[in-house]
Write an enzyme that holds these catalytic residues in place. Structure first.
Site, PDB file in Angstrom:
ATOM      1  NE  ARG A  35       0.458  84.899  34.801  1.00  0.00           N
ATOM      2  CZ  ARG A  35      -0.363  84.008  34.617  1.00  0.00           C
ATOM      3  NH1 ARG A  35      -0.445  83.621  33.218  1.00  0.00           N
ATOM      4  NH2 ARG A  35      -1.074  83.374  35.407  1.00  0.00           N
ATOM      5  CE  LYS A 218     -18.222  72.634  41.425  1.00  0.00           C
ATOM      6  NZ  LYS A 218     -17.797  71.938  40.270  1.00  0.00           N
ATOM      7  N   GLY A 374      -5.872  81.473  42.965  1.00  0.00           N
ATOM      8  CA  GLY A 374      -7.220  81.748  41.977  1.00  0.00           C
ATOM      9  C   GLY A 374      -8.141  83.145  42.554  1.00  0.00           C
ATOM     10  N   GLY A 397      -2.619  77.371  40.030  1.00  0.00           N
ATOM     11  CA  GLY A 397      -2.677  76.047  40.261  1.00  0.00           C
ATOM     12  C   GLY A 397      -1.318  75.481  40.729  1.00  0.00           C
TER      13      GLY A 397
HETATM   14  P1  AMP Z   1     -12.995  78.956  43.832  1.00  0.00           P
HETATM   15  O1  AMP Z   1     -12.489  79.091  42.495  1.00  0.00           O
HETATM   16  O2  AMP Z   1     -13.602  77.580  44.211  1.00  0.00           O
HETATM   17  O3  AMP Z   1     -11.930  79.672  44.683  1.00  0.00           O
HETATM   18  O4  AMP Z   1     -14.459  79.738  43.999  1.00  0.00           O
HETATM   19  C1  AMP Z   1     -14.490  80.979  43.710  1.00  0.00           C
HETATM   20  C2  AMP Z   1     -16.027  81.310  43.309  1.00  0.00           C
HETATM   21  O5  AMP Z   1     -16.697  80.863  44.338  1.00  0.00           O
HETATM   22  C3  AMP Z   1     -16.181  82.929  43.023  1.00  0.00           C
HETATM   23  O6  AMP Z   1     -16.661  82.784  41.612  1.00  0.00           O
HETATM   24  C4  AMP Z   1     -17.346  83.262  43.992  1.00  0.00           C
HETATM   25  O7  AMP Z   1     -18.189  83.766  43.317  1.00  0.00           O
HETATM   26  C5  AMP Z   1     -17.980  81.743  44.408  1.00  0.00           C
HETATM   27  N1  AMP Z   1     -18.759  81.813  45.573  1.00  0.00           N
HETATM   28  C6  AMP Z   1     -18.238  82.368  46.921  1.00  0.00           C
HETATM   29  N2  AMP Z   1     -19.305  82.265  47.724  1.00  0.00           N
HETATM   30  C7  AMP Z   1     -20.314  81.905  46.986  1.00  0.00           C
HETATM   31  C8  AMP Z   1     -21.464  81.648  47.641  1.00  0.00           C
HETATM   32  N3  AMP Z   1     -22.023  81.880  48.800  1.00  0.00           N
HETATM   33  N4  AMP Z   1     -22.381  81.042  46.546  1.00  0.00           N
HETATM   34  C9  AMP Z   1     -21.958  80.724  45.255  1.00  0.00           C
HETATM   35  N5  AMP Z   1     -20.795  80.812  45.078  1.00  0.00           N
HETATM   36  C10 AMP Z   1     -19.710  81.703  45.712  1.00  0.00           C
END
Ligand code: AMP
Length: 416
Positions: A35, A218, A374, A397
């Protein structure tokens, strides 16, 4: 609004909001200076133009003055990277003398802005059981104090430069409010310019066909992005943990894969909206399923609509990746947000790596590829592809909010 490339900094003091919120180890050594490096071109430009810089940033989430979050720990590194001595003002509200002594070509760093609650404009130290009335009064009080805080910061300088994309989604004193003191002398730094240009290339005037890859865990945290992108993209690839909510919504059997049962109806509506808007959705129909959430699990390739009980989909399988590859190879603009598997475990990182490699390939053939928000940023960096895509966003964010179509206060304060 001014432009950093054409603005005359000669003899001017520029107060520059940067994002030097860098990780420190327990000896207060910087463990990743990305950064700081990112903002150096902006600072150098001002100094080379005959100006001086007053650097302001936050570090961590202090709840008042704190040794742990003092910017004195990073000043030497900033000096080294900038190639100029950086003086240090140990209280950002008591820096008038330091600022007035600054000569062209000199730099000053203000102590952590968040040592003052006024920076964020949120009351601190309120009792957990405070009444609504007390909360309201405390909020009004801090907002009032914030005005004096902003005025003081502004008094140090002749112009304002915002180069902190990482905090552009916050309407804080230094990221947004201060701009009003510089109606004709405010501008973006290079980090901000690059981030905004990358977002515009995807959201405002993309070269078609455009594809978004949305992964991560999610649906609920990505739904606003998905729906906002329907207005821009031709194809949307959905993978990662969130895909199973879509699969279940379609009547699939998903074993013990990740699922948000309260989002099933929303997932159905989202697929319907995509159809109405003419966006082609590609779900990961084939996944690598595991019998436990661990790198040494037993694995098998499954159709994502038919996963046996006790098994969970943890990565995207070859068959879907090959289908996506075709879509991506025909795309001229690609946005990627969120890993398409549990990339933290080597066994389930293959799909995410495959995507990173395809993005690198199509970038070398002229496509514009933006990795934003992220964990996909962490993934491309960790896998060594960060230099081979068009742009990797530095603002988690802030990038997510921009992709959701929200106006960022730090951007609005400059652009108007
Ligand atoms: P996000 O912060 O919503 O972008 O989510 C990222 C997280 O999603 C990472 O820590 C991944 O390990 C998790 N992730 C990706 N694919 C899967 C999956 N099939 N099942 C569970 N977690 C997952």
């Amino acid at each position: 609004m001014q432009n950093i490339d054409t603005y005359d900094f000669k003899g001017k003091k520029a107060i520059v909001r940067v994002d030097f919120n860098v990780p420190l180890n327990d000896k207060f050594e910087i463990t990743d200076d990305t950064r700081i490096r990112a903002a150096i071109p902006t600072l150098k430009k001002i100094l080379a133009g005959g100006g001086s810089v007053i650097i302001m940033t936050h570090l961590g989430r202090p709840d008042g003055v704190s040794e742990k979050y003092s910017l004195k720990h990073i000043t030497a590194r900033v000096s080294q990277l900038l190639g100029a001595d950086v003086k240090f003002a140990p209280d950002c509200m008591e820096a008038s003398a330091y600022a007035s002594e600054l000569k062209p070509g000199e730099a000053l760093m203000l102590e952590n802005l968040r040592f003052y609650a006024e920076e964020e404009g949120k009351p601190r130290g309120l009792a957990a059981d405070a009444s609504e009335q007390d909360k309201k009064a405390a909020k009004a009080e801090i907002k009032e104090k914030q005005k004096a805080f902003v005025k003081k910061l502004a008094s140090y300088a002749d112009c304002y430069v915002n180069d902190a994309f990482g905090t552009a989604h916050r309407a804080h004193a230094s990221t947004a409010l201060i701009a009003e003191y510089f109606p004709n002398d405010k501008m973006f730094g290079y980090v901000m310019e690059k981030e905004l240009a990358a977002i515009d290339k995807v959201l405002k005037n993309p070269v078609k066909p455009t594809t978004a890859i949305i992964g991560g865990s999610k649906v609920s945290s990505k739904i606003s992005i998905i729906e906002n992108l329907f207005d821009t993209v031709d194809n949307m690839i959905i993978g990662g943990g969130m895909v199973f909510t879509f699969m279940k919504a379609k009547g699939g059997r998903i074993g013990s894969s990740l699922c948000e049962d309260d989002q099933l109806e929303l997932a159905r509506q989202t697929m319907k909206k995509a159809q109405e808007k003419g966006v082609r959705i590609y779900l990961s129909d084939w996944v690598v399923a595991a019998d436990k959430f661990a790198n040494d699990a037993n694995t098998r390739t499954c159709n994502a609509m038919d996963i046996p009980d006790g098994w969970m989909g943890l990565d995207t399988a070859e068959k879907s990746l090959a289908e996506w590859e075709e879509v991506l190879k025909n795309s001229k603009t690609v946005l990627w947000n969120g890993p398409v598997g549990v990339f933290e475990m080597p066994e389930f990182s293959k799909g995410t790596k495959y995507i990173a490699k395809i993005l690198a390939d199509i970038t070398s053939e002229g496509a514009f590829t933006l990795v934003g928000g992220g964990d996909s940023v962490a993934a491309v960096t960790q896998m060594g592809f960060a230099d081979r895509v068009s742009y990797v966003s530095t603002g988690g964010g802030a990038m997510l909010e921009a992709l959701e179509g929200k106006e960022l206060p730090g951007v609005k304060a400059i652009r108007g």
